[in-house]
Design a protein around this motif. Structure first.
Motif, PDB file in Angstrom:
ATOM      1  N   LYS A 132       1.479  -2.738 -14.685  1.00 31.62           N
ATOM      2  CA  LYS A 132       1.644  -3.306 -13.341  1.00 31.62           C
ATOM      3  C   LYS A 132       0.610  -3.064 -12.343  1.00 31.62           C
ATOM      4  O   LYS A 132       0.222  -3.552 -11.487  1.00 31.62           O
ATOM      5  N   ALA A 133      -0.092  -1.806 -12.721  1.00 34.71           N
ATOM      6  CA  ALA A 133      -1.297  -1.386 -12.026  1.00 34.71           C
ATOM      7  C   ALA A 133      -2.324  -0.543 -13.026  1.00 34.71           C
ATOM      8  O   ALA A 133      -1.747   0.139 -13.825  1.00 34.71           O
ATOM      9  N   ARG A 134      -3.592  -0.456 -12.280  1.00 36.50           N
ATOM     10  CA  ARG A 134      -4.477   0.643 -13.095  1.00 36.50           C
ATOM     11  C   ARG A 134      -4.817   1.646 -11.907  1.00 36.50           C
ATOM     12  O   ARG A 134      -5.078   1.248 -10.510  1.00 36.50           O
ATOM     13  N   VAL A 135      -4.789   2.834 -12.194  1.00 35.34           N
ATOM     14  CA  VAL A 135      -4.939   3.732 -11.373  1.00 35.34           C
ATOM     15  C   VAL A 135      -5.695   5.092 -11.604  1.00 35.34           C
ATOM     16  O   VAL A 135      -5.815   5.321 -12.785  1.00 35.34           O
ATOM     17  N   LYS A 136      -6.165   5.806 -10.693  1.00 38.24           N
ATOM     18  CA  LYS A 136      -6.963   6.981 -10.978  1.00 38.24           C
ATOM     19  C   LYS A 136      -6.805   7.973 -10.193  1.00 38.24           C
ATOM     20  O   LYS A 136      -6.096   7.939  -8.999  1.00 38.24           O
ATOM     21  N   PRO A 137      -6.881   9.344 -10.567  1.00 39.67           N
ATOM     22  CA  PRO A 137      -6.579  10.601  -9.789  1.00 39.67           C
ATOM     23  C   PRO A 137      -7.331  10.761  -8.519  1.00 39.67           C
ATOM     24  O   PRO A 137      -8.461  10.248  -8.500  1.00 39.67           O
ATOM     25  N   LYS A 138      -6.475  10.922  -7.658  1.00 35.51           N
ATOM     26  CA  LYS A 138      -7.280  11.311  -6.176  1.00 35.51           C
ATOM     27  C   LYS A 138      -7.127  12.565  -6.070  1.00 35.51           C
ATOM     28  O   LYS A 138      -8.074  13.460  -5.436  1.00 35.51           O
ATOM     29  N   HIS A 139      -6.056  13.317  -6.436  1.00 33.96           N
ATOM     30  CA  HIS A 139      -5.809  14.675  -6.142  1.00 33.96           C
ATOM     31  C   HIS A 139      -4.885  15.108  -7.244  1.00 33.96           C
ATOM     32  O   HIS A 139      -3.738  14.902  -7.496  1.00 33.96           O
ATOM     33  N   ILE A 140      -5.564  16.296  -8.050  1.00 36.60           N
ATOM     34  CA  ILE A 140      -4.840  16.772  -9.251  1.00 36.60           C
ATOM     35  C   ILE A 140      -4.294  18.205  -8.888  1.00 36.60           C
ATOM     36  O   ILE A 140      -5.145  18.976  -8.365  1.00 36.60           O
ATOM     37  N   GLN A 141      -3.111  18.235  -9.196  1.00 42.42           N
ATOM     38  CA  GLN A 141      -2.428  19.730  -9.117  1.00 42.42           C
ATOM     39  C   GLN A 141      -2.068  20.189 -10.403  1.00 42.42           C
ATOM     40  O   GLN A 141      -2.280  19.348 -11.360  1.00 42.42           O
ATOM     41  N   ASN A 142      -1.428  21.423 -10.277  1.00 41.35           N
ATOM     42  CA  ASN A 142      -0.966  21.709 -11.758  1.00 41.35           C
ATOM     43  C   ASN A 142       0.032  20.937 -12.438  1.00 41.35           C
ATOM     44  O   ASN A 142      -0.327  20.605 -13.700  1.00 41.35           O
ATOM     45  N   GLU A 143       0.941  20.539 -12.040  1.00 46.17           N
ATOM     46  CA  GLU A 143       2.049  19.737 -12.590  1.00 46.17           C
ATOM     47  C   GLU A 143       2.311  18.333 -12.148  1.00 46.17           C
ATOM     48  O   GLU A 143       2.972  17.463 -12.721  1.00 46.17           O
ATOM     49  N   ILE A 144       1.510  17.964 -11.139  1.00 46.03           N
ATOM     50  CA  ILE A 144       1.674  16.499 -10.434  1.00 46.03           C
ATOM     51  C   ILE A 144       0.240  16.177 -10.085  1.00 46.03           C
ATOM     52  O   ILE A 144      -0.636  16.790  -9.909  1.00 46.03           O
ATOM     53  N   THR A 145       0.029  14.799 -10.065  1.00 48.08           N
ATOM     54  CA  THR A 145      -1.300  14.315  -9.700  1.00 48.08           C
ATOM     55  C   THR A 145      -0.814  13.121  -8.624  1.00 48.08           C
ATOM     56  O   THR A 145      -0.038  12.272  -8.895  1.00 48.08           O
ATOM     57  N   ILE A 146      -1.728  13.002  -7.488  1.00 47.16           N
ATOM     58  CA  ILE A 146      -1.669  11.888  -6.374  1.00 47.16           C
ATOM     59  C   ILE A 146      -2.765  11.093  -7.186  1.00 47.16           C
ATOM     60  O   ILE A 146      -3.757  11.176  -7.704  1.00 47.16           O
ATOM     61  N   MET A 147      -2.129   9.666  -7.472  1.00 48.51           N
ATOM     62  CA  MET A 147      -3.119   8.364  -8.174  1.00 48.51           C
ATOM     63  C   MET A 147      -3.206   7.616  -7.002  1.00 48.51           C
ATOM     64  O   MET A 147      -2.381   7.180  -6.469  1.00 48.51           O
ATOM     65  N   ARG A 148      -4.451   7.004  -7.218  1.00 49.35           N
ATOM     66  CA  ARG A 148      -4.823   5.858  -6.016  1.00 49.35           C
ATOM     67  C   ARG A 148      -5.378   4.702  -6.930  1.00 49.35           C
ATOM     68  O   ARG A 148      -5.884   4.715  -8.132  1.00 49.35           O
ATOM     69  N   SER A 149      -4.925   3.536  -6.243  1.00 50.48           N
ATOM     70  CA  SER A 149      -5.247   2.209  -7.179  1.00 50.48           C
ATOM     71  C   SER A 149      -6.655   2.167  -7.502  1.00 50.48           C
ATOM     72  O   SER A 149      -7.508   2.406  -6.544  1.00 50.48           O
ATOM     73  N   ALA A 150      -6.808   1.872  -8.877  1.00 51.29           N
ATOM     74  CA  ALA A 150      -8.274   1.567  -9.202  1.00 51.29           C
ATOM     75  C   ALA A 150      -8.518   0.073  -9.270  1.00 51.29           C
ATOM     76  O   ALA A 150      -9.536  -0.318  -9.604  1.00 51.29           O
ATOM     77  N   GLU A 151      -7.781  -0.914  -8.651  1.00 54.50           N
ATOM     78  CA  GLU A 151      -7.952  -2.221  -8.706  1.00 54.50           C
ATOM     79  C   GLU A 151      -8.603  -2.651  -7.377  1.00 54.50           C
ATOM     80  O   GLU A 151      -8.080  -2.338  -6.253  1.00 54.50           O
ATOM     81  N   ILE A 152      -9.505  -3.441  -7.668  1.00 56.08           N
ATOM     82  CA  ILE A 152     -10.331  -3.670  -6.585  1.00 56.08           C
ATOM     83  C   ILE A 152     -10.410  -5.312  -6.219  1.00 56.08           C
ATOM     84  O   ILE A 152     -10.551  -6.182  -7.097  1.00 56.08           O
ATOM     85  N   THR A 153     -10.184  -5.756  -4.907  1.00 58.58           N
ATOM     86  CA  THR A 153     -10.124  -7.207  -4.519  1.00 58.58           C
ATOM     87  C   THR A 153     -11.264  -7.284  -3.349  1.00 58.58           C
ATOM     88  O   THR A 153     -11.350  -6.208  -2.681  1.00 58.58           O
ATOM     89  N   THR A 154     -11.560  -8.432  -3.363  1.00 56.28           N
ATOM     90  CA  THR A 154     -12.796  -8.573  -2.090  1.00 56.28           C
ATOM     91  C   THR A 154     -12.419  -9.552  -1.276  1.00 56.28           C
ATOM     92  O   THR A 154     -11.670 -10.616  -1.862  1.00 56.28           O
ATOM     93  N   LYS A 155     -12.635  -9.674  -0.190  1.00 65.08           N
ATOM     94  CA  LYS A 155     -12.166 -10.674   0.679  1.00 65.08           C
ATOM     95  C   LYS A 155     -13.528 -11.111   1.633  1.00 65.08           C
ATOM     96  O   LYS A 155     -14.454 -10.436   1.648  1.00 65.08           O
ATOM     97  N   LYS A 156     -13.515 -12.400   2.082  1.00 65.05           N
ATOM     98  CA  LYS A 156     -14.397 -12.827   2.985  1.00 65.05           C
ATOM     99  C   LYS A 156     -14.765 -11.924   4.046  1.00 65.05           C
ATOM    100  O   LYS A 156     -13.813 -11.680   4.748  1.00 65.05           O
ATOM    101  N   THR A 157     -15.895 -11.417   4.343  1.00 66.20           N
ATOM    102  CA  THR A 157     -16.454 -10.380   5.367  1.00 66.20           C
ATOM    103  C   THR A 157     -17.173 -10.964   6.548  1.00 66.20           C
ATOM    104  O   THR A 157     -17.452 -10.156   7.436  1.00 66.20           O
ATOM    105  N   GLY A 158     -17.431 -12.416   6.282  1.00 70.61           N
ATOM    106  CA  GLY A 158     -18.445 -13.050   7.464  1.00 70.61           C
ATOM    107  C   GLY A 158     -17.725 -12.875   8.884  1.00 70.61           C
ATOM    108  O   GLY A 158     -16.413 -13.082   8.546  1.00 70.61           O
TER     109      GLY A 158
END
Length: 126
Positions: A61-87
């Motif tokens: 469903k998703a790929r994630v990376k640690p954002k904030h690691i605690q002793n027994e839990i971790t906040i994970m943030r999406s590691a999936e990147i999309t780009t949009k037209k920025t002009g």
């Protein structure tokens, strides 16, 4: 690292559309540079010739990376990147375009649920 050393856990809380909490942390060996997949177990796949069960499909469903690691839990943030037209229209038309994955099979959309939920499985991506 062997498969015995692979970190596996579960999603225990959804924080936002881009962040989740898992039930593993520093005590379990999670480090900042690791990447994980969030998945659910799907159908058993059988060999068409022998009828032997080959295993279950893992629906990632998703790929994630640690954002904030605690002793027994971790906040994970999406590691999936999309780009949009920025002009900005009228000034420049330059910018990045969104990358879209090409379909490789026909399957009704309502049969596959890509939304991460509490209780989904999480495993370190090796």
């Amino acid at each position: 690292m062997t498969t015995e050393d692979t970190i596996e856990g579960k999603v225990v809380k959804i924080i936002s559309s881009k962040e989740i909490v898992i039930n593993k942390g520093e005590d379990d060996g999670i480090e900042e540079d690791m990447e994980f997949i969030v998945f659910e177990i799907g159908d058993v796949i059988e060999d068409p010739d022998t009828g032997e069960a080959l295993g279950n499909v893992e629906h990632v469903k998703a790929r994630v990376k640690p954002k904030h690691i605690q002793n027994e839990i971790t906040i994970m943030r999406s590691a999936e990147i999309t780009t949009k037209k920025t002009g900005i229209y009228g000034i420049t038309n330059a910018g990045e375009t969104k990358k879209v994955t090409k379909s490789i099979a026909d399957r009704p959309e309502d049969e596959v649920d890509d939304k991460v939920k509490e209780g989904d499985l999480v495993r370190q991506k090796l």
